[in-house]
Write an enzyme that holds these catalytic residues in place. Sequence first.
Site, short mmCIF file in Angstrom:
data_model
loop_
_atom_site.label_atom_id
_atom_site.label_comp_id
_atom_site.label_asym_id
_atom_site.label_seq_id
_atom_site.Cartn_x
_atom_site.Cartn_y
_atom_site.Cartn_z
N GLY A 10 0.82 -1.20 0.00
CA GLY A 10 0.00 0.00 0.00
C GLY A 10 0.85 1.25 0.00
N TYR A 154 -14.30 -4.32 9.75
CA TYR A 154 -12.99 -3.68 9.65
C TYR A 154 -12.24 -3.79 10.97
CZ TYR A 154 -9.55 0.11 9.17
OH TYR A 154 -8.39 0.85 9.14
N ALA A 155 -12.92 -3.45 12.07
CA ALA A 155 -12.30 -3.54 13.39
C ALA A 155 -11.89 -4.97 13.71
CB ALA A 155 -13.25 -3.00 14.46
N ALA A 156 -12.76 -5.92 13.39
CA ALA A 156 -12.45 -7.32 13.67
C ALA A 156 -11.25 -7.80 12.86
CB ALA A 156 -13.68 -8.18 13.37
N ALA A 157 -11.17 -7.40 11.60
CA ALA A 157 -10.03 -7.80 10.77
C ALA A 157 -8.73 -7.23 11.32
CB ALA A 157 -10.26 -7.34 9.33
N LYS A 158 -8.76 -5.96 11.75
CA LYS A 158 -7.55 -5.36 12.30
C LYS A 158 -7.17 -6.01 13.63
CE LYS A 158 -6.58 -2.29 9.14
NZ LYS A 158 -5.36 -2.48 8.29
#
Length: 250
Positions: A10, A154-158
């Site tokens: 990224g 998103y929070a869970a993935a992070k």
Amino acid sequence: MTDRLAVVSGGGTGIGKAIARELAEAGHRVVVIGRRAEVLEAAAEEIGADRTIPVAADLTDPAQVSRVAERIAELGPVDVLVNNAGARITQPTDDSLAALADSWRQDIEVNLMTTVLLTTALTGRLRRPGARLVMISSAAGQRGGAGPHSAGSYAAAKAAVHGWALGLARQLGPEGITVNVLAPGYVADTEIFGESWTPEFHAAKIADTLVGRAGTPADIAAAVGYIASPAAGYLTGQIIGVNGGAVLGR
């Protein structure tokens, strides 16, 4: 300029580009990875074409990750790997469980699996001893998502990145490799918020800090610069919040 090699996923815009610049200025050759070749080439020209190597790839695709690893193998051992690739996925298209499942899978693929795949592909290329692994996460992984559906995914993935990185720190520490997670808070100058950004959103995020300002890509890059340096050899297995005090002490 040294023979030290850094890899930043990224790396074409925002935080990733600032990190790539920081590492290049510290003397690394820097491989910047992203999906858009033209964006990477522009970033490389801006940072310095003599020390920046753009490699276009979709890191959710294992075959493309393997090709990236083959290209990097031609450049020498990796001293610094910064997993910065990620994005906030839009809300599910409707209220069905199928749409919710699609949204969650996208978030996990983009924000967790890109990190897992690239790191795994390059683990054998890391310099031993001395390599630095840095995962760019989010304060959302510490405090939870602020909204329904995709914000939660998103929070869970992070947060999943955190658990995986801590295990990796245990695995690689005996080989002299450090593994740390940076969890930025609100950084204004990025593409991640897209159409959800409004002046009201911006003001609310600043009000959530203790220092009264938004973060900048340079704030995050400076923290990576320290973690990636030889001075940080005793720092590993940590979740480091760079969030202006929006999340305290965890």
